[in-house]
Design a protein around this motif. Structure first.
Motif, PDB file in Angstrom:
ATOM      1  N   SER A 238      -0.617  -0.991 -23.253  1.00 33.66           N
ATOM      2  CA  SER A 238      -1.261  -1.495 -22.037  1.00 33.66           C
ATOM      3  C   SER A 238      -0.933  -0.606 -20.832  1.00 33.66           C
ATOM      4  O   SER A 238       0.143  -0.014 -20.740  1.00 33.66           O
ATOM      5  CB  SER A 238      -0.873  -2.949 -21.780  1.00 33.66           C
ATOM      6  N   PHE A 239      -1.879  -0.543 -19.926  1.00 35.71           N
ATOM      7  CA  PHE A 239      -1.789   0.308 -18.741  1.00 35.71           C
ATOM      8  C   PHE A 239      -2.161  -0.556 -17.535  1.00 35.71           C
ATOM      9  O   PHE A 239      -3.232  -1.153 -17.514  1.00 35.71           O
ATOM     10  CB  PHE A 239      -2.769   1.477 -18.891  1.00 35.71           C
ATOM     11  N   ASP A 240      -1.241  -0.632 -16.561  1.00 34.08           N
ATOM     12  CA  ASP A 240      -1.494  -1.512 -15.426  1.00 34.08           C
ATOM     13  C   ASP A 240      -1.152  -0.790 -14.119  1.00 34.08           C
ATOM     14  O   ASP A 240      -0.339   0.144 -14.102  1.00 34.08           O
ATOM     15  CB  ASP A 240      -0.640  -2.784 -15.556  1.00 34.08           C
ATOM     16  N   LEU A 241      -1.756  -1.241 -13.040  1.00 37.09           N
ATOM     17  CA  LEU A 241      -1.508  -0.655 -11.718  1.00 37.09           C
ATOM     18  C   LEU A 241      -1.131  -1.765 -10.749  1.00 37.09           C
ATOM     19  O   LEU A 241      -1.694  -2.864 -10.805  1.00 37.09           O
ATOM     20  CB  LEU A 241      -2.781   0.032 -11.204  1.00 37.09           C
ATOM     21  N   ARG A 242      -0.174  -1.450  -9.877  1.00 40.28           N
ATOM     22  CA  ARG A 242       0.153  -2.357  -8.771  1.00 40.28           C
ATOM     23  C   ARG A 242      -0.101  -1.604  -7.482  1.00 40.28           C
ATOM     24  O   ARG A 242       0.406  -0.492  -7.305  1.00 40.28           O
ATOM     25  CB  ARG A 242       1.620  -2.768  -8.806  1.00 40.28           C
ATOM     26  N   VAL A 243      -0.876  -2.204  -6.603  1.00 46.35           N
ATOM     27  CA  VAL A 243      -1.200  -1.554  -5.327  1.00 46.35           C
ATOM     28  C   VAL A 243      -0.560  -2.359  -4.198  1.00 46.35           C
ATOM     29  O   VAL A 243      -0.695  -3.576  -4.135  1.00 46.35           O
ATOM     30  CB  VAL A 243      -2.731  -1.477  -5.124  1.00 46.35           C
ATOM     31  N   SER A 244       0.135  -1.657  -3.307  1.00 44.66           N
ATOM     32  CA  SER A 244       0.844  -2.372  -2.243  1.00 44.66           C
ATOM     33  C   SER A 244       0.063  -2.370  -0.929  1.00 44.66           C
ATOM     34  O   SER A 244      -0.531  -1.367  -0.536  1.00 44.66           O
ATOM     35  CB  SER A 244       2.239  -1.761  -2.037  1.00 44.66           C
ATOM     36  N   LEU A 245       0.074  -3.518  -0.309  1.00 50.02           N
ATOM     37  CA  LEU A 245      -0.617  -3.741   0.966  1.00 50.02           C
ATOM     38  C   LEU A 245       0.140  -4.874   1.657  1.00 50.02           C
ATOM     39  O   LEU A 245       0.629  -5.781   0.981  1.00 50.02           O
ATOM     40  CB  LEU A 245      -2.068  -4.177   0.680  1.00 50.02           C
ATOM     41  N   ASP A 246       0.231  -4.838   2.978  1.00 49.27           N
ATOM     42  CA  ASP A 246       1.089  -5.842   3.622  1.00 49.27           C
ATOM     43  C   ASP A 246       0.408  -6.724   4.650  1.00 49.27           C
ATOM     44  O   ASP A 246       1.080  -7.477   5.365  1.00 49.27           O
ATOM     45  CB  ASP A 246       2.311  -5.161   4.244  1.00 49.27           C
ATOM     46  N   GLY A 247      -0.911  -6.627   4.748  1.00 48.21           N
ATOM     47  CA  GLY A 247      -1.612  -7.511   5.672  1.00 48.21           C
ATOM     48  C   GLY A 247      -3.069  -7.594   5.256  1.00 48.21           C
ATOM     49  O   GLY A 247      -3.576  -6.695   4.561  1.00 48.21           O
ATOM     50  N   THR A 248      -3.741  -8.649   5.689  1.00 43.86           N
ATOM     51  CA  THR A 248      -5.141  -8.821   5.290  1.00 43.86           C
ATOM     52  C   THR A 248      -6.115  -8.220   6.304  1.00 43.86           C
ATOM     53  O   THR A 248      -7.316  -8.418   6.210  1.00 43.86           O
ATOM     54  CB  THR A 248      -5.459 -10.320   5.086  1.00 43.86           C
ATOM     55  N   SER A 249      -5.577  -7.500   7.277  1.00 46.20           N
ATOM     56  CA  SER A 249      -6.433  -6.792   8.242  1.00 46.20           C
ATOM     57  C   SER A 249      -5.662  -5.560   8.707  1.00 46.20           C
ATOM     58  O   SER A 249      -4.435  -5.474   8.521  1.00 46.20           O
ATOM     59  CB  SER A 249      -6.724  -7.680   9.456  1.00 46.20           C
ATOM     60  N   ALA A 250      -6.384  -4.636   9.321  1.00 43.87           N
ATOM     61  CA  ALA A 250      -5.708  -3.454   9.871  1.00 43.87           C
ATOM     62  C   ALA A 250      -4.673  -3.883  10.913  1.00 43.87           C
ATOM     63  O   ALA A 250      -3.568  -3.335  10.980  1.00 43.87           O
ATOM     64  CB  ALA A 250      -6.734  -2.503  10.483  1.00 43.87           C
ATOM     65  N   ALA A 251      -5.011  -4.906  11.677  1.00 43.65           N
ATOM     66  CA  ALA A 251      -4.094  -5.357  12.740  1.00 43.65           C
ATOM     67  C   ALA A 251      -2.786  -5.868  12.147  1.00 43.65           C
ATOM     68  O   ALA A 251      -1.718  -5.709  12.751  1.00 43.65           O
ATOM     69  CB  ALA A 251      -4.768  -6.438  13.570  1.00 43.65           C
ATOM     70  N   ALA A 252      -2.854  -6.476  10.971  1.00 44.57           N
ATOM     71  CA  ALA A 252      -1.639  -7.020  10.358  1.00 44.57           C
ATOM     72  C   ALA A 252      -0.903  -5.980   9.508  1.00 44.57           C
ATOM     73  O   ALA A 252       0.328  -5.982   9.442  1.00 44.57           O
ATOM     74  CB  ALA A 252      -2.001  -8.228   9.489  1.00 44.57           C
ATOM     75  N   ASN A 253      -1.643  -5.105   8.854  1.00 40.69           N
ATOM     76  CA  ASN A 253      -1.032  -4.158   7.913  1.00 40.69           C
ATOM     77  C   ASN A 253      -0.534  -2.876   8.579  1.00 40.69           C
ATOM     78  O   ASN A 253       0.555  -2.381   8.278  1.00 40.69           O
ATOM     79  CB  ASN A 253      -2.062  -3.795   6.831  1.00 40.69           C
ATOM     80  N   ASP A 254      -1.346  -2.317   9.459  1.00 36.07           N
ATOM     81  CA  ASP A 254      -1.069  -0.955   9.934  1.00 36.07           C
ATOM     82  C   ASP A 254       0.211  -0.808  10.764  1.00 36.07           C
ATOM     83  O   ASP A 254       0.840   0.260  10.702  1.00 36.07           O
ATOM     84  CB  ASP A 254      -2.285  -0.393  10.686  1.00 36.07           C
ATOM     85  N   PRO A 255       0.642  -1.837  11.512  1.00 35.07           N
ATOM     86  CA  PRO A 255       1.931  -1.665  12.212  1.00 35.07           C
ATOM     87  C   PRO A 255       3.089  -1.443  11.241  1.00 35.07           C
ATOM     88  O   PRO A 255       4.099  -0.852  11.603  1.00 35.07           O
ATOM     89  CB  PRO A 255       2.091  -2.988  12.971  1.00 35.07           C
ATOM     90  N   ILE A 256       2.949  -1.902  10.002  1.00 36.01           N
ATOM     91  CA  ILE A 256       3.994  -1.706   9.000  1.00 36.01           C
ATOM     92  C   ILE A 256       3.745  -0.432   8.189  1.00 36.01           C
ATOM     93  O   ILE A 256       4.635   0.390   7.985  1.00 36.01           O
ATOM     94  CB  ILE A 256       4.018  -2.900   7.987  1.00 36.01           C
ATOM     95  N   ARG A 257       2.512  -0.235   7.728  1.00 37.76           N
ATOM     96  CA  ARG A 257       2.219   0.852   6.778  1.00 37.76           C
ATOM     97  C   ARG A 257       1.638   2.101   7.438  1.00 37.76           C
ATOM     98  O   ARG A 257       1.482   3.128   6.779  1.00 37.76           O
ATOM     99  CB  ARG A 257       1.260   0.359   5.696  1.00 37.76           C
ATOM    100  N   GLY A 258       1.321   2.015   8.718  1.00 39.16           N
ATOM    101  CA  GLY A 258       0.827   3.202   9.412  1.00 39.16           C
ATOM    102  C   GLY A 258      -0.647   3.106   9.760  1.00 39.16           C
ATOM    103  O   GLY A 258      -1.433   2.490   9.014  1.00 39.16           O
ATOM    104  N   GLY A 259      -1.016   3.707  10.872  1.00 44.20           N
ATOM    105  CA  GLY A 259      -2.388   3.657  11.389  1.00 44.20           C
ATOM    106  C   GLY A 259      -3.398   4.130  10.351  1.00 44.20           C
ATOM    107  O   GLY A 259      -3.232   5.183   9.748  1.00 44.20           O
ATOM    108  N   GLY A 260      -4.453   3.364  10.149  1.00 50.64           N
ATOM    109  CA  GLY A 260      -5.524   3.732   9.227  1.00 50.64           C
ATOM    110  C   GLY A 260      -5.234   3.400   7.772  1.00 50.64           C
ATOM    111  O   GLY A 260      -6.109   3.557   6.910  1.00 50.64           O
ATOM    112  N   SER A 261      -4.025   2.931   7.469  1.00 52.76           N
ATOM    113  CA  SER A 261      -3.671   2.741   6.050  1.00 52.76           C
ATOM    114  C   SER A 261      -4.420   1.560   5.422  1.00 52.76           C
ATOM    115  O   SER A 261      -4.756   1.590   4.239  1.00 52.76           O
ATOM    116  CB  SER A 261      -2.159   2.582   5.875  1.00 52.76           C
TER     117      SER A 261
END
Ligand code: SF4
Ligand code: SF4
Length: 293
Positions: free
Chosen positions: A126-149
């Motif tokens: 089996s082959f699986d992928l996990r993708v990390s994201l920390d917010g449901t919008s740019a406003a919530a995610n990008d302050p943590i993961r970086g602008g445009g992420s």
């Protein structure tokens, strides 16, 4: 072996390696195309403290681990898809057993997703992928993961969904989580084409860059002998897995930048018992972090 030089605390639990089931490989070391503010190993475009692993290093580690009974493999980094030979490394691992890759998804476009789908369809393991994201919008995610992420990560998730793959979304909850906040991720994934969303919610480790973003561990946040509850020892990641990087062997994926954590240059060195005296071990204990969570 001691993971952390803390002399003034009572002895921490000693954990023996039950059976080596899982091998983690830090294939791109500490090099990443993001520099997230909560990254517990301070990965980023300029951190080459742990460099990329060579194809022969990966092949040798997998072959040695397989001979010791390892059953499944995880690639992490840094960002694994930055490795110029990532698809070769995937073939090597899948020849030995099931493989999961932890990625931020940014380098996954239509071509990479199609290739992953081919591998998914043709591999006997089996082959699986996990993708990390920390917010449901740019406003919530990008302050943590970086602008445009946010937009780039979502593009990677959509490419995988379009190829018919269903990656697990991993979310580090730096703020208090609620059922509503988790439900928003489910809705986001469904809108991206994932009709049966799979998600993992993780607690932050207060080391690396996260220590500077949030806070350090408090003095009381340490494990002492007797703290582990019955049955917990077997569930801890370090009871059944080890991590290898281009620089050697470590007890787990969390501690590779921590002083004293390197166990040696060979898998044999890494089969010794470990003393759970690093404050990050406290997070594993209170949050129930295991290979299965
Ligand atoms: S958290 Fe992941 S994506 Fe972010 S810098 Fe660290 S390794 Fe890279
Ligand atoms: S941080 Fe967690 S996985 Fe790593 S050695 Fe400590 S208890 Fe084990």
């Amino acid at each position: 072996m001691h993971l952390h030089a803390q002399q003034s605390h009572p002895p921490a639990p000693l954990l023996t390696l039950n059976a080596l089931d899982t091998l983690w490989l830090q294939v791109t070391g500490t090099l990443c195309n993001l520099a997230c503010r909560h990254c517990f190993i301070s990965c980023g475009p300029k951190n080459d403290n742990h460099p990329f692993m060579s194809v022969s290093q990966v092949a040798e580690a997998i072959s040695g681990a397989r001979a010791k009974g390892v059953r499944d493999y995880y690639f992490t980094g840094g960002e694994p898809f930055m490795h110029p030979d990532i698809f070769r490394l995937i073939d090597i691992a899948l020849d030995a057993g099931p493989l999961t890759i932890l990625t931020n998804g940014i380098l996954i476009g239509a071509d990479e997703a199609a290739r992953c789908r081919e591998i998914f369809d043709s591999s006997r393991h089996s082959f699986d992928l996990r993708v990390s994201l920390d917010g449901t919008s740019a406003a919530a995610n990008d302050p943590i993961r970086g602008g445009g992420s946010f937009e780039k990560i979502m593009a990677g998730i959509r490419a995988l969904a379009d190829a018919g793959l269903n990656p697990v979304l991993t979310v580090t909850e730096v703020d208090e989580a609620t059922p509503e906040s988790r439900e928003k991720f489910r809705t986001l994934l469904a809108a991206a084409g994932l009709q049966r969303p799979r998600m993992k919610f993780l607690a932050p480790f207060r080391i690396g860059r996260e220590e500077r973003r949030g806070r350090s561990y408090e003095r009381f946040e340490r494990l002492a002998e007797g703290d582990l509850i019955e049955g917990e020892e077997e569930l801890l990641q370090c009871a059944s897995s080890r991590m290898v990087t281009a620089k050697g062997w470590y007890p787990c994926p969390i501690l590779i930048e921590e002083s004293g954590a390197r166990m040696g240059g060979t898998l044999e060195d890494a089969t010794r018992a470990i003393r759970l005296d690093h404050p990050a071990c406290y997070t594993c204990h209170v949050e129930g972090v295991s290979c299965r969570t």
